[in-house]
Design a protein around this motif. Sequence first.
Motif, PDB file in Angstrom:
ATOM      1  N   GLN A  21     -15.110   3.084   5.786  1.00 47.28           N
ATOM      2  CA  GLN A  21     -13.733   2.637   5.759  1.00 47.28           C
ATOM      3  C   GLN A  21     -12.869   3.537   4.908  1.00 47.28           C
ATOM      4  O   GLN A  21     -11.670   3.566   5.056  1.00 47.28           O
ATOM      5  CB  GLN A  21     -13.659   1.216   5.176  1.00 47.28           C
ATOM      6  CG  GLN A  21     -14.575   0.222   5.837  1.00 47.28           C
ATOM      7  CD  GLN A  21     -14.071  -0.174   7.197  1.00 47.28           C
ATOM      8  OE1 GLN A  21     -12.918   0.000   7.493  1.00 47.28           O
ATOM      9  NE2 GLN A  21     -14.944  -0.686   8.025  1.00 47.28           N
TER      10      GLN A  21
ATOM     11  N   HIS B  46      -7.318  -2.285   5.815  1.00 52.41           N
ATOM     12  CA  HIS B  46      -8.660  -2.854   5.735  1.00 52.41           C
ATOM     13  C   HIS B  46      -8.668  -4.131   4.918  1.00 52.41           C
ATOM     14  O   HIS B  46      -9.362  -5.092   5.257  1.00 52.41           O
ATOM     15  CB  HIS B  46      -9.627  -1.832   5.138  1.00 52.41           C
ATOM     16  CG  HIS B  46      -9.695  -0.583   5.941  1.00 52.41           C
ATOM     17  ND1 HIS B  46      -9.988  -0.580   7.286  1.00 52.41           N
ATOM     18  CD2 HIS B  46      -9.494   0.702   5.603  1.00 52.41           C
ATOM     19  CE1 HIS B  46      -9.964   0.653   7.730  1.00 52.41           C
ATOM     20  NE2 HIS B  46      -9.668   1.457   6.738  1.00 52.41           N
TER      21      HIS B  46
ATOM     22  N   THR C 265     -10.971   6.690   3.129  1.00 48.85           N
ATOM     23  CA  THR C 265     -10.396   7.948   3.598  1.00 48.85           C
ATOM     24  C   THR C 265     -11.157   9.097   2.952  1.00 48.85           C
ATOM     25  O   THR C 265     -11.646   9.003   1.843  1.00 48.85           O
ATOM     26  CB  THR C 265      -8.931   8.041   3.189  1.00 48.85           C
ATOM     27  OG1 THR C 265      -8.854   7.828   1.780  1.00 48.85           O
ATOM     28  CG2 THR C 265      -8.101   7.001   3.882  1.00 48.85           C
TER      29      THR C 265
ATOM     30  N   LYS D  97       6.169  10.496   5.064  1.00 52.63           N
ATOM     31  CA  LYS D  97       5.430   9.302   4.616  1.00 52.63           C
ATOM     32  C   LYS D  97       5.237   8.335   5.775  1.00 52.63           C
ATOM     33  O   LYS D  97       4.152   7.783   5.968  1.00 52.63           O
ATOM     34  CB  LYS D  97       6.200   8.593   3.499  1.00 52.63           C
ATOM     35  CG  LYS D  97       6.095   9.261   2.171  1.00 52.63           C
ATOM     36  CD  LYS D  97       6.803   8.458   1.098  1.00 52.63           C
ATOM     37  CE  LYS D  97       7.079   9.361  -0.072  1.00 52.63           C
ATOM     38  NZ  LYS D  97       8.073   8.812  -0.983  1.00 52.63           N
TER      39      LYS D  97
ATOM     40  N   ASP E  17       0.836  -1.187   0.000  1.00 51.09           N
ATOM     41  CA  ASP E  17       0.000   0.000   0.000  1.00 51.09           C
ATOM     42  C   ASP E  17       0.874   1.241   0.000  1.00 51.09           C
ATOM     43  O   ASP E  17       2.105   1.155  -0.052  1.00 51.09           O
ATOM     44  CB  ASP E  17      -0.976  -0.011   1.189  1.00 51.09           C
ATOM     45  CG  ASP E  17      -0.255   0.192   2.513  1.00 51.09           C
ATOM     46  OD1 ASP E  17      -0.938   0.297   3.536  1.00 51.09           O
ATOM     47  OD2 ASP E  17       0.993   0.237   2.536  1.00 51.09           O
ATOM     48  N   SER E  18       0.240   2.393   0.047  1.00 53.60           N
ATOM     49  CA  SER E  18       1.000   3.643   0.053  1.00 53.60           C
ATOM     50  C   SER E  18       0.250   4.628   0.931  1.00 53.60           C
ATOM     51  O   SER E  18      -0.780   4.298   1.506  1.00 53.60           O
ATOM     52  CB  SER E  18       1.121   4.174  -1.363  1.00 53.60           C
ATOM     53  OG  SER E  18      -0.165   4.445  -1.876  1.00 53.60           O
ATOM     54  N   CYS E  19       0.786   5.837   1.008  1.00 58.52           N
ATOM     55  CA  CYS E  19       0.165   6.851   1.874  1.00 58.52           C
ATOM     56  C   CYS E  19      -1.254   7.177   1.425  1.00 58.52           C
ATOM     57  O   CYS E  19      -2.103   7.510   2.243  1.00 58.52           O
ATOM     58  CB  CYS E  19       0.971   8.156   1.818  1.00 58.52           C
ATOM     59  SG  CYS E  19       2.435   8.085   2.786  1.00 58.52           S
ATOM     60  N   SER E  20      -1.504   7.088   0.112  1.00 61.08           N
ATOM     61  CA  SER E  20      -2.811   7.547  -0.359  1.00 61.08           C
ATOM     62  C   SER E  20      -3.917   6.555  -0.058  1.00 61.08           C
ATOM     63  O   SER E  20      -5.070   6.932   0.012  1.00 61.08           O
ATOM     64  CB  SER E  20      -2.751   7.842  -1.854  1.00 61.08           C
ATOM     65  OG  SER E  20      -2.020   6.832  -2.501  1.00 61.08           O
ATOM     66  N   TYR E  21      -3.571   5.285   0.124  1.00 63.05           N
ATOM     67  CA  TYR E  21      -4.605   4.315   0.464  1.00 63.05           C
ATOM     68  C   TYR E  21      -3.994   3.258   1.359  1.00 63.05           C
ATOM     69  O   TYR E  21      -3.014   2.614   0.985  1.00 63.05           O
ATOM     70  CB  TYR E  21      -5.170   3.660  -0.807  1.00 63.05           C
ATOM     71  CG  TYR E  21      -6.336   2.743  -0.530  1.00 63.05           C
ATOM     72  CD1 TYR E  21      -6.143   1.375  -0.397  1.00 63.05           C
ATOM     73  CD2 TYR E  21      -7.616   3.246  -0.371  1.00 63.05           C
ATOM     74  CE1 TYR E  21      -7.200   0.533  -0.116  1.00 63.05           C
ATOM     75  CE2 TYR E  21      -8.679   2.410  -0.096  1.00 63.05           C
ATOM     76  CZ  TYR E  21      -8.467   1.050   0.031  1.00 63.05           C
ATOM     77  OH  TYR E  21      -9.515   0.224   0.308  1.00 63.05           O
ATOM     78  N   SER E  22      -4.596   3.050   2.514  1.00 65.60           N
ATOM     79  CA  SER E  22      -4.021   2.102   3.462  1.00 65.60           C
ATOM     80  C   SER E  22      -4.522   0.701   3.192  1.00 65.60           C
ATOM     81  O   SER E  22      -5.703   0.482   2.945  1.00 65.60           O
ATOM     82  CB  SER E  22      -4.408   2.528   4.877  1.00 65.60           C
ATOM     83  OG  SER E  22      -4.074   1.512   5.788  1.00 65.60           O
TER      84      SER E  22
ATOM     85  N   LYS F 266     -11.071  13.227   2.019  1.00 61.07           N
ATOM     86  CA  LYS F 266     -10.173  14.374   1.886  1.00 61.07           C
ATOM     87  C   LYS F 266     -10.991  15.624   1.633  1.00 61.07           C
ATOM     88  O   LYS F 266     -11.959  15.604   0.890  1.00 61.07           O
ATOM     89  CB  LYS F 266      -9.268  14.169   0.672  1.00 61.07           C
ATOM     90  CG  LYS F 266      -8.120  13.241   0.927  1.00 61.07           C
ATOM     91  CD  LYS F 266      -7.103  13.330  -0.183  1.00 61.07           C
ATOM     92  CE  LYS F 266      -6.099  12.226  -0.013  1.00 61.07           C
ATOM     93  NZ  LYS F 266      -5.042  12.265  -0.983  1.00 61.07           N
TER      94      LYS F 266
ATOM     95  N   THR G 162       2.667   9.646   8.098  1.00 62.72           N
ATOM     96  CA  THR G 162       1.326   9.577   7.496  1.00 62.72           C
ATOM     97  C   THR G 162       0.735   8.184   7.667  1.00 62.72           C
ATOM     98  O   THR G 162      -0.461   8.039   7.905  1.00 62.72           O
ATOM     99  CB  THR G 162       1.386   9.926   5.999  1.00 62.72           C
ATOM    100  OG1 THR G 162       2.140  11.110   5.838  1.00 62.72           O
ATOM    101  CG2 THR G 162       0.004  10.131   5.442  1.00 62.72           C
ATOM    102  N   HIS G 163       1.589   7.148   7.564  1.00 59.79           N
ATOM    103  CA  HIS G 163       1.080   5.787   7.749  1.00 59.79           C
ATOM    104  C   HIS G 163       0.621   5.566   9.178  1.00 59.79           C
ATOM    105  O   HIS G 163      -0.286   4.787   9.431  1.00 59.79           O
ATOM    106  CB  HIS G 163       2.173   4.772   7.409  1.00 59.79           C
ATOM    107  CG  HIS G 163       2.299   4.506   5.947  1.00 59.79           C
ATOM    108  ND1 HIS G 163       1.361   3.819   5.232  1.00 59.79           N
ATOM    109  CD2 HIS G 163       3.254   4.847   5.062  1.00 59.79           C
ATOM    110  CE1 HIS G 163       1.731   3.739   3.968  1.00 59.79           C
ATOM    111  NE2 HIS G 163       2.878   4.354   3.835  1.00 59.79           N
TER     112      HIS G 163
ATOM    113  N   ARG H 286      -7.835   9.522   7.929  1.00 63.28           N
ATOM    114  CA  ARG H 286      -7.307   8.242   7.468  1.00 63.28           C
ATOM    115  C   ARG H 286      -7.996   7.052   8.100  1.00 63.28           C
ATOM    116  O   ARG H 286      -8.601   6.249   7.444  1.00 63.28           O
ATOM    117  CB  ARG H 286      -5.805   8.159   7.688  1.00 63.28           C
ATOM    118  CG  ARG H 286      -5.071   9.127   6.809  1.00 63.28           C
ATOM    119  CD  ARG H 286      -3.604   8.857   6.742  1.00 63.28           C
ATOM    120  NE  ARG H 286      -3.288   7.831   5.770  1.00 63.28           N
ATOM    121  CZ  ARG H 286      -2.769   6.667   6.069  1.00 63.28           C
ATOM    122  NH1 ARG H 286      -2.520   6.357   7.313  1.00 63.28           N
ATOM    123  NH2 ARG H 286      -2.503   5.797   5.125  1.00 63.28           N
TER     124      ARG H 286
END
Lengths: 295, 274
Positions: B246, A27, B248, B207, A19-24, B250, B210-211, B239
């Motif tokens: 579920q 889930h 995110t 980064k 995954d990346s920062c934009s989508y975790s 913005k 952010t996680h 987030r």
Amino acid sequence: MLSELLQGTDTGAVLIIQDSCSYSGQHLLKSFISAALNKEEPVHVLGFDVSEEELKDGLTASTQRLHFHSAYTDPLGWTNRSAFTVHQFCVEELTHLLKQTSHPKPVTLVIDSLSWILRHMSPPAVCKTLQQLKKGGAVRAVIGLLHADMHQRGTVGSVCHLATSVITVAPGTKGDEAVAKITKRSKLGKVTQDEEIFSIKGDFSVTVVSKTSHAGRRQTEPEEQQMDPTANLTFNIRLSDTEREAKEKLALPFVFSKEKKTALLQSGPGSGRILYEPDANDDYDQEDPDDDLDV
Amino acid sequence: MFTELNSILNATPDSFTQGEFILVSDRQSDASFLIHHFLSFYLRARCKVCFLGLVQSFSHYSAISQRLGVSLTQAREKGQLIFLEGLKESLSILIPQETTTGSQAMDFLRDPTVGLQRLYEFVRSSVSSDGGGEEGVEEWGPPVLLVDDISVLLSLGVSAGAALDFSHYCRATVCSQLQGNIVMLVRCHGEEAEDDGSDEGSEWLLKGLTHQCSLTLHVQGLPTGYCRDIHGQVEVCWRRRRGDGQHTQKKLFQYKVHDKGASFFAPGTSSAVL
């Protein structure tokens, strides 16, 4: 293909969710845990990124077979209260940990997340441990979450090379949809790739909305429906067939068409002609003004 | 505290989500006005606040908080606010004198490779409630940790991995164990670099944080350039959402900082334009 992966994996499978920062990918990881629990399989979770409460939050399946090894509260041993530190990530310690709770069915090991381990241990050591887990008999399958934007491409590539399936998740166009790029390697060496759009409901069940090839087509249809500006106007700007023909025949004034070009090149009758006779005064040479040098 | 930001984040001093890790970040801009907001917000919510002020002196924050209607000196005297003045403490470590006794929190300046374990221990001792049975000690709400800012540690020689470990431990203690909140400020310079895994700089730290976090507020200048009436844009990203929802979420806002606050509005609806 995502549903197949959720339903069951063969022995010795390593599944990596990138995954990346934009989508975790948390889930989706929980969906895999939920699917395994629904099949009444024991699941051991090595939790680095999330606490036990956060992981169990929302899981409706019976959590009796879910064993959480908390590496979240003290992964580096700073407070001497740790259940599992990051340096314990090796085959011996893991086998010991898994043997503490005995199960009739083979165990699925979930690692959340591999990025935490990769930050503190060298990638070759992590790869070695994963490979040993894959070949050994302690676990049936390993599912790991990897934050692909936190590591070098080489590290991510090495870890994913070990995996039998890799799912890369990214945010989708609509709010709760996401795109999953799946690469699956079978035991015989055949590689299949697929791209699917999915969404995760509240009980962590995954709905595959569509495969991307269909989604592309679906997106162009509403666009075409919008493209009719001549409708619903109070005046008429539509063209009848004769009008359209006349419009297309019309030569625009400043367009340099073929007819104009030939007309200019061949001077027709009545157009002006230029006659030139060389004049001595035009032959003025700057370096030889009197024209008497014998050069 | 900025009332418009409260309504955007759906929080009031009387009711706010607990256990949240709020990451405030900026790129070629200055997001410290948000730190002042959160400081006055949590002090008004009667929370126990531990503030790691690594870049400015106490009097700086005190002067601004006074304009927002909160007195830091009073809060510190009452025991509600524990302020680590990074600049002063670092002097006592770099120029050691016999009489200095200061806490070991800034020990990483002696040897940055050691990591931020001491700083974490300072935070842990500040936020954990001590001496509940003492008379005259007021009962404060859930603990809050504010860090301004964590990216300055990178300039002091601390590795980004150590900073991430520190924030992880703080989150485990403050958010999960004590159900408090954390607000951290990260500052990035330069453009967003792609494939930055090799260079462990402030982008990589951003980064990683952010996680870990549950809410990010990213402050940037306007993409079209400088404007006198609009100071920049804030992108708010939720987030982790417990329960339903579920995905995110913005939202983008533009803001303008005034003398006694800041106003937030949807893009294009600045009072100068309408």
